[in-house]
Scaffold this active site. Structure first.
Site, PDB file in Angstrom:
ATOM      1  N   TYR A 121       7.683  -0.570   8.451  1.00 49.65           N
ATOM      2  CA  TYR A 121       7.374  -0.647   7.022  1.00 49.65           C
ATOM      3  C   TYR A 121       7.521   0.688   6.313  1.00 49.65           C
ATOM      4  O   TYR A 121       7.979   0.743   5.169  1.00 49.65           O
ATOM      5  CB  TYR A 121       6.010  -1.300   6.780  1.00 49.65           C
ATOM      6  CG  TYR A 121       4.793  -0.437   7.012  1.00 49.65           C
ATOM      7  CD1 TYR A 121       4.208   0.262   5.969  1.00 49.65           C
ATOM      8  CD2 TYR A 121       4.204  -0.327   8.269  1.00 49.65           C
ATOM      9  CE1 TYR A 121       3.078   1.038   6.162  1.00 49.65           C
ATOM     10  CE2 TYR A 121       3.083   0.442   8.469  1.00 49.65           C
ATOM     11  CZ  TYR A 121       2.522   1.131   7.425  1.00 49.65           C
ATOM     12  OH  TYR A 121       1.410   1.901   7.626  1.00 49.65           O
TER      13      TYR A 121
ATOM     14  N   CYS B  28      -4.597   7.609   4.530  1.00 51.66           N
ATOM     15  CA  CYS B  28      -4.345   6.649   3.447  1.00 51.66           C
ATOM     16  C   CYS B  28      -4.352   7.338   2.083  1.00 51.66           C
ATOM     17  O   CYS B  28      -3.429   7.178   1.287  1.00 51.66           O
ATOM     18  CB  CYS B  28      -5.399   5.551   3.490  1.00 51.66           C
ATOM     19  SG  CYS B  28      -5.214   4.351   2.178  1.00 51.66           S
TER      20      CYS B  28
ATOM     21  N   ASP C  24      -7.181   3.655  13.365  1.00 54.17           N
ATOM     22  CA  ASP C  24      -5.860   3.832  13.981  1.00 54.17           C
ATOM     23  C   ASP C  24      -5.900   4.467  15.375  1.00 54.17           C
ATOM     24  O   ASP C  24      -4.960   4.283  16.146  1.00 54.17           O
ATOM     25  CB  ASP C  24      -4.980   4.725  13.098  1.00 54.17           C
ATOM     26  CG  ASP C  24      -4.383   3.976  11.912  1.00 54.17           C
ATOM     27  OD1 ASP C  24      -4.844   2.852  11.626  1.00 54.17           O
ATOM     28  OD2 ASP C  24      -3.466   4.525  11.272  1.00 54.17           O
TER      29      ASP C  24
ATOM     30  N   GLY D  26       7.703   5.682  14.304  1.00 55.89           N
ATOM     31  CA  GLY D  26       6.484   5.252  14.984  1.00 55.89           C
ATOM     32  C   GLY D  26       5.383   6.282  14.896  1.00 55.89           C
ATOM     33  O   GLY D  26       5.599   7.431  14.484  1.00 55.89           O
TER      34      GLY D  26
ATOM     35  N   GLU E 293      10.018   1.204   3.116  1.00 54.28           N
ATOM     36  CA  GLU E 293       9.386   1.596   1.848  1.00 54.28           C
ATOM     37  C   GLU E 293      10.032   2.868   1.287  1.00 54.28           C
ATOM     38  O   GLU E 293      10.369   2.943   0.101  1.00 54.28           O
ATOM     39  CB  GLU E 293       7.878   1.816   2.053  1.00 54.28           C
ATOM     40  CG  GLU E 293       7.136   0.501   2.267  1.00 54.28           C
ATOM     41  CD  GLU E 293       5.661   0.672   2.619  1.00 54.28           C
ATOM     42  OE1 GLU E 293       4.929  -0.319   2.523  1.00 54.28           O
ATOM     43  OE2 GLU E 293       5.241   1.785   3.003  1.00 54.28           O
TER      44      GLU E 293
ATOM     45  N   THR F 149      -5.495   0.355   6.559  1.00 56.20           N
ATOM     46  CA  THR F 149      -6.731   0.879   5.990  1.00 56.20           C
ATOM     47  C   THR F 149      -7.855  -0.152   5.889  1.00 56.20           C
ATOM     48  O   THR F 149      -8.992   0.137   6.293  1.00 56.20           O
ATOM     49  CB  THR F 149      -6.432   1.526   4.616  1.00 56.20           C
ATOM     50  OG1 THR F 149      -5.856   2.792   4.891  1.00 56.20           O
ATOM     51  CG2 THR F 149      -7.668   1.708   3.779  1.00 56.20           C
TER      52      THR F 149
ATOM     53  N   GLU G   5     -14.228  16.677   9.419  1.00 52.04           N
ATOM     54  CA  GLU G   5     -12.842  16.401   9.029  1.00 52.04           C
ATOM     55  C   GLU G   5     -12.083  17.738   9.047  1.00 52.04           C
ATOM     56  O   GLU G   5     -12.503  18.693   8.409  1.00 52.04           O
ATOM     57  CB  GLU G   5     -12.789  15.744   7.641  1.00 52.04           C
ATOM     58  CG  GLU G   5     -11.420  15.671   7.009  1.00 52.04           C
ATOM     59  CD  GLU G   5     -10.358  15.002   7.880  1.00 52.04           C
ATOM     60  OE1 GLU G   5     -10.605  13.895   8.401  1.00 52.04           O
ATOM     61  OE2 GLU G   5      -9.274  15.608   8.058  1.00 52.04           O
TER      62      GLU G   5
ATOM     63  N   LYS H 190       2.078   6.852  -1.412  1.00 51.80           N
ATOM     64  CA  LYS H 190       3.271   6.019  -1.197  1.00 51.80           C
ATOM     65  C   LYS H 190       3.427   5.013  -2.335  1.00 51.80           C
ATOM     66  O   LYS H 190       4.501   4.860  -2.917  1.00 51.80           O
ATOM     67  CB  LYS H 190       3.128   5.339   0.175  1.00 51.80           C
ATOM     68  CG  LYS H 190       4.198   4.398   0.620  1.00 51.80           C
ATOM     69  CD  LYS H 190       4.006   2.978   0.236  1.00 51.80           C
ATOM     70  CE  LYS H 190       2.760   2.261   0.650  1.00 51.80           C
ATOM     71  NZ  LYS H 190       2.696   1.814   2.013  1.00 51.80           N
TER      72      LYS H 190
ATOM     73  N   ALA I 155       0.938  -5.992   3.552  1.00 50.47           N
ATOM     74  CA  ALA I 155       2.042  -5.897   2.596  1.00 50.47           C
ATOM     75  C   ALA I 155       3.031  -4.842   3.063  1.00 50.47           C
ATOM     76  O   ALA I 155       2.681  -3.946   3.828  1.00 50.47           O
ATOM     77  CB  ALA I 155       1.509  -5.518   1.221  1.00 50.47           C
TER      78      ALA I 155
ATOM     79  N   CYS J  93      -1.008   5.229   2.174  1.00 50.94           N
ATOM     80  CA  CYS J  93      -0.975   4.124   1.211  1.00 50.94           C
ATOM     81  C   CYS J  93      -0.915   4.560  -0.249  1.00 50.94           C
ATOM     82  O   CYS J  93      -0.083   4.076  -1.016  1.00 50.94           O
ATOM     83  CB  CYS J  93      -2.221   3.249   1.349  1.00 50.94           C
ATOM     84  SG  CYS J  93      -3.091   3.320   2.905  1.00 50.94           S
TER      85      CYS J  93
ATOM     86  N   GLU K  28       3.164 -20.367  -8.120  1.00 56.68           N
ATOM     87  CA  GLU K  28       2.963 -21.821  -8.122  1.00 56.68           C
ATOM     88  C   GLU K  28       3.849 -22.517  -7.081  1.00 56.68           C
ATOM     89  O   GLU K  28       3.564 -23.633  -6.654  1.00 56.68           O
ATOM     90  CB  GLU K  28       3.199 -22.422  -9.511  1.00 56.68           C
ATOM     91  CG  GLU K  28       4.639 -22.389  -9.980  1.00 56.68           C
ATOM     92  CD  GLU K  28       4.829 -22.995 -11.378  1.00 56.68           C
ATOM     93  OE1 GLU K  28       4.266 -24.071 -11.626  1.00 56.68           O
ATOM     94  OE2 GLU K  28       5.539 -22.388 -12.198  1.00 56.68           O
TER      95      GLU K  28
ATOM     96  N   TYR L 241     -14.154  11.119  -2.183  1.00 55.84           N
ATOM     97  CA  TYR L 241     -14.544  10.778  -0.805  1.00 55.84           C
ATOM     98  C   TYR L 241     -15.597  11.750  -0.272  1.00 55.84           C
ATOM     99  O   TYR L 241     -16.570  11.373   0.363  1.00 55.84           O
ATOM    100  CB  TYR L 241     -13.312  10.781   0.107  1.00 55.84           C
ATOM    101  CG  TYR L 241     -12.649   9.431   0.151  1.00 55.84           C
ATOM    102  CD1 TYR L 241     -12.933   8.527   1.164  1.00 55.84           C
ATOM    103  CD2 TYR L 241     -11.774   9.045  -0.847  1.00 55.84           C
ATOM    104  CE1 TYR L 241     -12.357   7.276   1.194  1.00 55.84           C
ATOM    105  CE2 TYR L 241     -11.184   7.793  -0.831  1.00 55.84           C
ATOM    106  CZ  TYR L 241     -11.480   6.911   0.186  1.00 55.84           C
ATOM    107  OH  TYR L 241     -10.917   5.676   0.209  1.00 55.84           O
TER     108      TYR L 241
ATOM    109  N   HIS M  18       1.534 -22.158 -14.329  1.00 56.90           N
ATOM    110  CA  HIS M  18       2.917 -22.199 -14.766  1.00 56.90           C
ATOM    111  C   HIS M  18       3.120 -21.327 -16.000  1.00 56.90           C
ATOM    112  O   HIS M  18       2.238 -21.300 -16.867  1.00 56.90           O
ATOM    113  CB  HIS M  18       3.278 -23.662 -15.106  1.00 56.90           C
ATOM    114  CG  HIS M  18       4.709 -23.854 -15.421  1.00 56.90           C
ATOM    115  ND1 HIS M  18       5.700 -23.787 -14.450  1.00 56.90           N
ATOM    116  CD2 HIS M  18       5.332 -24.064 -16.606  1.00 56.90           C
ATOM    117  CE1 HIS M  18       6.865 -23.988 -15.027  1.00 56.90           C
ATOM    118  NE2 HIS M  18       6.682 -24.150 -16.338  1.00 56.90           N
TER     119      HIS M  18
END
Ligand code: FAD
Length: 455
Positions: free
Chosen positions: A174, A40, A299, A258, A178, A307, A32, A48, A337, A45, A436, A96, A431
């Site tokens: 998105y 993410c 990606d 993009g 956001e 993710t 890495e 954000k 989402a 994600c 519902e 991680y 309810h």
């Protein structure tokens, strides 16, 4: 060979693939170059959503008055928010890294590239591997206009020293909507400049219309049908010219126009791994590239850039190669989402996509959530079911409204299982909730066929 598997990229896809492969007993190396956990965790994600939540507290403080509370809303401290976010991200990044080490993978902090189809150069050293996974993710792209470098991209937005008072966001995917919600909720004047007539191209059109209305209700100034033309500096300010000569003086121009796959400098051309015209690595349904022992996940393949898809691919590949459990990941009915204000949750086909395959029954409802009858906030919820007219299978569930992502995650199980409208109807509601409504939508709004969808 030094390793059974070498993974290039320690993001959502790469970490999962490396960790599970090592758990299956493979000798794994993983490199890495920037931050463990990838986009993410560090610049996507997670931070954000923390910024979205910061904005929500401000609205709740205002709304509390409708319920009898007297809450004085003081100024927002951007530096404090960013410091808190940074602490959380540092904690997660550490987790991680530790997960990989604990699983027994050999971790390289550095950039990796191909020397030949089985040899990787990393940190000035060459290592060999039986199989190699490309999991290098993507990066934001600026438009090719004069002065584009004067604008920021989403990577920068998480590290702004001060909260801008005036922001021009270019794009309406998105990430654009956001961040428009985040900056607006934290007090900025926000302009959203985009080419399409409605934001969020590719989403269901009723949701897109509802979102445009919600953004406007939040006080975001919309500029549909506009192309950005140039950015100029005027001291610390920026002047964005767009839409045939309109000029907007602003603190910040933010390009959310993009993303593109990260393949630069990997050396793919010399080993025969093919890419498409958008630089994404070509893969088949087994995640194999055009070189059979080299795979690509997440990606960098530019298919469904989320993710949970990246981690699912990493996990499936590890199980296939080393876990004696060959499997692939379906990219149908992937729920997703948008953390706009209010958010969107969606799964399955849009009305337009479904109607192109055959007639569909549409069930649509719009209402003011119960709490806002007391707060007076102009915020509506939109919920929609797209149902195959012939089989009565629910093909799509779409919602814009508070808690939509939480609600639609559960709905996604029903859609993946092939539930019919009758299955929804025989489910008793909880309810009083917004959720519902999905099981009490009795009156069909319309039936749409291909000709009607094209109108
Ligand atoms: P990445 O996470 O990008 O990881 C790739 C890693 O490879 C990076 O860490 C990179 O540094 C490293 N790398 C690249 N080249 C090399 C090299 N040569 N050598 C070594 N390392 C290298 N998805 C959601 O599901 N929900 C959301 O709410 C959401 N919000 C997002 C918000 C933003 C602002 C952005 C930008 C993205 C968001 N995403 C969201 C998308 C999500 O972040 C990605 O789909 C996911 O991170 C993809 O994982 P990946 O492992 O394929 O790539």
């Amino acid at each position: 060979m030094d390793f059974d598997l070498f993974v290039i990229g320690g993001g959502s896809a790469g970490v999962r693939c490396a960790r599970i492969s090592a758990g299956h007993g493979a000798r794994v190396g993983v490199a890495e170059e920037r931050f463990w956990g990838g986009t993410c965790v560090n610049i996507g994600c997670v931070p954000k959503k923390l910024l979205v939540q910061a904005g929500e507290y401000g609205a709740w403080a205002e709304d509390a008055a409708g319920f009898g509370w007297t809450i004085e809303k003081g100024p927002h401290d951007w530096a404090k928010l960013i410091a808190a976010k940074d602490r959380e991200i540092t904690r997660l990044e550490g987790i991680y890294r530790k997960l990989l080490a604990n699983a027994g993978a050999t971790v390289f902090d550095g950039r990796a590239s191909f020397v030949d189809p089985h040899t990787i150069l990393v940190n000035g050293r060459t290592v060999t591997a039986e199989r190699i996974v490309i999991a290098t993710g993507g990066h934001p792209e600026r438009p090719e206009i004069p002065g584009a470098e004067l604008g920021i991209i989403s990577d920068d937005a998480f590290y702004l020293k001060a909260m801008p008072k005036h922001v021009a966001i270019v794009g309406s995917g998105y990430i654009a909507v956001e961040f428009a919600g985040i900056f607006r909720a934290l007090g900025a004047e926000v302009h959203l400049i985009y080419r399409q007539p409605l934001p969020l191209r590719g989403f269901d059109s009723d949701l897109r219309e509802a979102l445009a209305e919600a953004l406007a209700a939040q006080g975001i100034i919309l500029h549909p049908g506009c192309h950005p033309e140039k950015v100029e500096a005027d001291g610390d300010a920026r002047v964005l010219t767009f839409g045939g000569g309109q000029a907007l003086r602003t603190d910040l121009v933010f390009f959310a126009t993009g993303r593109k796959a990260n393949i630069r400098g990997l050396g793919l051309e010399k080993i025969g791994v093919e890419t498409n015209p958008r630089d994404a690595v070509k893969v088949n349904e087994h995640l194999e590239t055009t070189v059979p022992h080299i795979y690509a996940i997440g990606d960098v393949t530019d298919r469904v850039n989320l993710t949970p898809v990246a981690t699912a691919e990493g996990h499936a590949l590890a199980d296939t190669l080393f876990g004696d459990r060959p499997r692939s990941v379906s990219l149908h009915n992937v729920p997703s989402a948008v953390f706009s204000t209010p958010p969107i949750g969606t799964v399955g086909l849009t009305e337009e996509q479904a109607a192109a395959l055959g007639p569909v029954d549409i069930y649509l409802t719009r209402f003011t959530p119960m709490r806002h009858n007391l707060t007076g906030r102009a915020r509506k919820t939109t919920m929609k079911l797209v149902v195959d007219a012939a089989t009565q299978k629910v093909l799509g569930v779409h919602m814009l409204g508070e808690d939509a992502p939480e609600i639609v995650q559960g709905m996604a199980i029903a859609v993946v299982m092939g539930a019919t409208k009758a299955d929804f109807d025989r489910t008793i509601g909880i309810h009083p909730t917004a959720a519902e409504e999905f099981v009490t939508l009795r009156t069909r709004t319309r039936t749409t066929d291909m000709a009607k969808a094209a109108e």
